[in-house]
Structures are given as structure tokens and as C-alpha cells.
Design a protein around this motif. Structure first.
Motif, PDB file in Angstrom:
ATOM      1  N   VAL A 269      -2.549  11.977  12.485  1.00 26.30           N
ATOM      2  CA  VAL A 269      -1.182  11.507  12.660  1.00 26.30           C
ATOM      3  C   VAL A 269      -0.717  10.901  11.343  1.00 26.30           C
ATOM      4  CG1 VAL A 269       0.365  10.024  14.003  1.00 26.30           C
ATOM      5  CG2 VAL A 269      -1.699  10.971  15.070  1.00 26.30           C
ATOM      6  N   ASP A 270       0.408  11.387  10.850  1.00 24.27           N
ATOM      7  CA  ASP A 270       0.933  10.920   9.569  1.00 24.27           C
ATOM      8  C   ASP A 270       2.393  10.500   9.765  1.00 24.27           C
ATOM      9  OD1 ASP A 270       1.369  10.426   6.919  1.00 24.27           O
ATOM     10  OD2 ASP A 270       1.193  12.520   6.265  1.00 24.27           O
ATOM     11  N   MET A 271       2.670   9.225   9.551  1.00 23.95           N
ATOM     12  CA  MET A 271       4.037   8.738   9.692  1.00 23.95           C
ATOM     13  C   MET A 271       4.900   9.366   8.589  1.00 23.95           C
ATOM     14  SD  MET A 271       3.727   6.879  12.337  1.00 23.95           S
ATOM     15  CE  MET A 271       5.365   6.133  12.408  1.00 23.95           C
ATOM     16  N   ASP A 272       6.121   9.747   8.935  1.00 23.43           N
ATOM     17  CA  ASP A 272       7.004  10.400   7.963  1.00 23.43           C
ATOM     18  C   ASP A 272       7.688   9.359   7.073  1.00 23.43           C
ATOM     19  OD1 ASP A 272       6.434  12.895   9.147  1.00 23.43           O
ATOM     20  OD2 ASP A 272       7.997  12.592  10.651  1.00 23.43           O
TER      21      ASP A 272
ATOM     22  N   ILE B 245      -2.270   2.918   5.541  1.00 23.27           N
ATOM     23  CA  ILE B 245      -1.416   2.171   6.459  1.00 23.27           C
ATOM     24  C   ILE B 245      -0.590   3.111   7.346  1.00 23.27           C
ATOM     25  CG2 ILE B 245       0.451   1.948   4.770  1.00 23.27           C
ATOM     26  CD1 ILE B 245       0.833  -0.959   5.811  1.00 23.27           C
ATOM     27  N   ASP B 246      -0.376   4.351   6.907  1.00 25.50           N
ATOM     28  CA  ASP B 246       0.526   5.229   7.663  1.00 25.50           C
ATOM     29  C   ASP B 246      -0.094   6.533   8.143  1.00 25.50           C
ATOM     30  OD1 ASP B 246       0.422   6.490   5.177  1.00 25.50           O
ATOM     31  OD2 ASP B 246       2.414   7.328   5.472  1.00 25.50           O
ATOM     32  N   GLU B 247      -1.409   6.654   8.100  1.00 22.19           N
ATOM     33  CA  GLU B 247      -2.008   7.863   8.661  1.00 22.19           C
ATOM     34  C   GLU B 247      -3.392   7.585   9.211  1.00 22.19           C
ATOM     35  OE1 GLU B 247      -3.195  10.888   5.669  1.00 22.19           O
ATOM     36  OE2 GLU B 247      -2.133   9.636   4.251  1.00 22.19           O
TER      37      GLU B 247
ATOM     38  N   GLN C  93       4.035  21.025   8.608  1.00 19.87           N
ATOM     39  CA  GLN C  93       5.421  20.942   9.078  1.00 19.87           C
ATOM     40  C   GLN C  93       5.827  19.492   9.100  1.00 19.87           C
ATOM     41  OE1 GLN C  93       7.558  23.632  12.264  1.00 19.87           O
ATOM     42  NE2 GLN C  93       5.999  22.330  13.101  1.00 19.87           N
ATOM     43  N   LYS C  94       6.672  19.081   8.200  1.00 16.48           N
ATOM     44  CA  LYS C  94       7.110  17.687   8.114  1.00 16.48           C
ATOM     45  C   LYS C  94       8.597  17.680   7.869  1.00 16.48           C
ATOM     46  CE  LYS C  94       3.898  14.213   6.605  1.00 16.48           C
ATOM     47  NZ  LYS C  94       4.707  13.204   7.257  1.00 16.48           N
ATOM     48  N   PRO C  95       9.358  16.696   8.259  1.00 19.28           N
ATOM     49  CA  PRO C  95       8.980  15.611   9.173  1.00 19.28           C
ATOM     50  C   PRO C  95       9.084  16.030  10.649  1.00 19.28           C
ATOM     51  CG  PRO C  95      11.243  15.335   8.429  1.00 19.28           C
ATOM     52  CD  PRO C  95      10.726  16.580   7.773  1.00 19.28           C
TER      53      PRO C  95
HETATM   54 MG   LIG Z   1       2.876   9.487   5.535  1.00 20.57          MG
END
Ligand SMILES: [Mg+2]
Length: 327
Positions: free
Chosen positions: A23-26, A121-123, A175-177
Motif C-alpha cells: 500500500v502506497d499513499m499517493d 511513513i507512507d508505504e 497505476q497511480k494515483p
Molecule cells: Mg507514496
């Protein structure tokens, strides 16, 4: 609510022995700022102190998707970002807030599994093979997590779903975001074969150059090397590459917390007598800390210096910087 993009290469059931999510925050920091400041929405937001306030020494830690259109990206100097996007909104980061939001995201993960390995912090990697809700399909777990984060925290993330960490990590980037990519064992090999070598996690700029010299541009090219050749050309990392390109990665999701500090210390015997020796040593240690930060894509705001004399008296001095630095 926006529709969630789903790119499924195959049946959603992951038929491998494990179900791993990455999981990777956009654009995490920038998204938090845009969420909390309506005036920033739809605008290029750059998390860095404005270069004019800070003699251009700041570093960009995150750029919103609007800012990325101008070529602004993380790790770039704030001065360069300003040249590319002078109309950008520069925001010095509110790291305490980002940590708090990161904990809220983690709280959502915990409803599904305790096997969580944050990369930053974000993934994070999640092992949802035996998830708390007994959901059979990894893709459904991923969908729920993505929707919950969106509904409760008003933030988007991208999720990669696969049977190991290496492929899940690649998939979240695909595929982001607000994307979701599922790669089943059956689809892993063709996916890896078409992948540009630069996109292999762990292949840095230097290894990529070396590969290009060997005429290796894609996973399929890399696969032509024997195990011996891989090790000969790329050392210990070569063995991992040999396995990864074949879709093999048995590393477990390790339950850890994010490292909050990085340091380097050494005891000297014989002692250091001269100022210039101390200075030179300090520079070397600082460089190795900087390398370690760089490898982990981390920045720090508090710098601590520890000094011990021949009588084992220890003195520490600490300073807090306005901007997070990495070197
Ligand atoms: Mg990220």
C-alpha cells in the motif's frame, strides 16, 4: 466518490501460497496539505520551504500531482523546483501531522492484519493471507482498505496485490494515483519480462547503466543471464536479481516499526589528538549517515553530535533544523 481504477491481469484469486499487499499513499504529504487546506486543492503543492525564505537550500520531500506536471519531484532542491514551477505553493512540512495520519492509516491496516511492514511513513507491506475478516480474495481486502482510507481519511492510496513483496511493490507503482494492480502467479512472468530494468526495485542508476552496457533493457533480457553471470556482474545483489526476474521472492513481511533515527559512531584507539583529525573523521561519519539516509529515502530534522573523551565523559549536542535534510 471517484471510481477506483482496477487493472486485473487475471482472475482476482491469488492462487499462490501467500497474499501480499503493498500500500502506497499517493503524494502523501502534499495530499494531507490539500485535504486540510481547500485553497491548495488542484494546485501545485510542493512540500519544502520556499527557496526565497531559505536561500534555496531546502529539499522537496513531496510534490502534488499538479506540481509533478511541471517536472517537480521529491529529493529535488527547492530552488530547482521554484525554477520549474514558480507559481507552486511551497509548504514547509508538518511532520508531526503526517506521522499522526500515518498511524491512522496503520490503524485501518490493523483491522485486517497484524503482519505489517512499513517501508517508510507512507508505504507498507501487508500479509493478508490469513486476514482478520476471513476475506478469501486479496483483491477484495485491497479494495476495502483503499475505500476505507478514502472514506475515513479522505486520502487516496495505490495498492499492489501479489504473492510476494517484490511483485506487490512493483504492482502498486503500475497505476497511480488511486490505482490497484493485481498480479497473479500466472501473470507474474510476462509482467516481469516486459518490465524496463530501471523499474526493478533495488536496481539503482549505476546497476542500470551496467546492465545497459550488457545490452540488458528489460526483464526478458536479464533472464538470459545464468545465475553465475548474475553473481559475477552484480555481486550478492545478482543472486536476488536472478530470482526476482523469475518471480521468486520468499522474504516474509516482517513486523517492524519505521526507523526514526539513523546514526553512526565509532570509538578511536589510538585517540584522535588534532582538530583536523576530528574534523576529517566527523566528515566521514556524516557522509555514511547521509548515504544511509539516501538509501532509505529518509530525511532528518534533528542532528545530534556525540563526543566522548579519553576519560569516557560523553557530551552530546543537538540542534533542530528548519528543513529536513539528508546530506
Ligand atoms: Mg507514496
Amino acid at each position: 466518490m471517484r471510481t477506483i481504477g482496477i487493472l486485473s491481469f487475471d482472475d482476482p484469486k491469488i492462487d499462490g501460497s501467500r497474499k501480499i499487499l503493498h500500500v502506497d499513499m499517493d503524494a502523501f504529504f502534499a495530499s494531507v496539505e490539500q485535504r486540510d487546506n481547500p485553497a491548495y486543492r488542484g494546485k501545485p503543492v510542493i512540500i519544502a520551504r520556499h527557496p526565497k525564505e531559505n536561500s534555496g537550500k531546502g529539499v522537496v520531500s513531496t510534490a502534488s500531482y499538479e506540481a509533478r506536471k511541471y517536472g517537480v519531484h521529491s529529493a529535488m532542491s527547492a530552488a530547482e523546483a521554484y525554477r520549474l514551477c514558480p507559481q507552486g505553493i511551497f509548504v514547509s512540512g508538518n511532520y508531526a501531522l503526517y506521522r499522526e495520519v500515518s498511524e491512522q492509516v496503520r490503524g485501518i491496516f490493523k483491522r485486517y492484519t497484524d503482519i505489517i511492514e512499513p517501508l517508510s511513513i507512507d508505504e507498507a507491506f501487508l500479509d493478508v493471507t490469513d486476514n482478520k475478516k476471513g476475506i478469501p480474495y486479496a483483491m477484495d481486502v485491497a479494495k476495502e482498505i483503499q475505500e476505507t482510507i478514502y472514506k475515513e481519511l479522505n486520502l487516496t492510496c495505490s495498492i499492489g496485490v501479489s504473492y510476494n513483496k517484490f511483485i506487490a511493490k512493483l504492482a502498486s507503482d503500475y497505476q497511480k494515483p488511486f490505482g490497484m494492480t493485481v498480479i497473479t502467479p500466472k501473470r507474474a512472468i510476462p509482467f516481469l519480462e516486459q518490465l524496463p530494468i530501471e523499474d526493478f526495485y533495488g536496481v539503482g542508476t549505476r546497476s542500470a547503466e551496467k546492465m545497459h552496457e550488457l545490452d540488458i533493457y528489460t526483464g526478458a533480457d536479464l533472464k538470459k543471464l545464468s545465475q553465475d553471470e548474475c553473481i559475477r556482474y552484480f555481486g550478492k545483489a545478482g543472486l536476488a536479481l536472478y530470482e526476482r526476474v523469475r518471480g521468486v521472492d520468499d522474504r516474509p513481511v516482517k513486523v517492524t516499526r519505521i526507523r526514526k533515527s539513523i546514526g553512526k559512531e565509532r570509538t578511536f584507539y589510538p585517540f584522535l589528538y588534532h582538530d583536523n583529525e576530528v574534523e576529517e573523521t566527523l566528515r566521514k561519519l556524516a557522509n555514511s549517515v547521509s548515504d544511509a539516509l539516501g538509501k532509505r529515502d529518509m530525511h532528518g530534522k534533528v542532528v545530534t553530535l556525540k563526543f566522548r573523551n579519553a576519560d569516557f565523559e560523553t557530551v552530546t549536542r543537538q540542534t533542530s533544523l528548519v528543513d529536513a535534510i539528508s546530506n
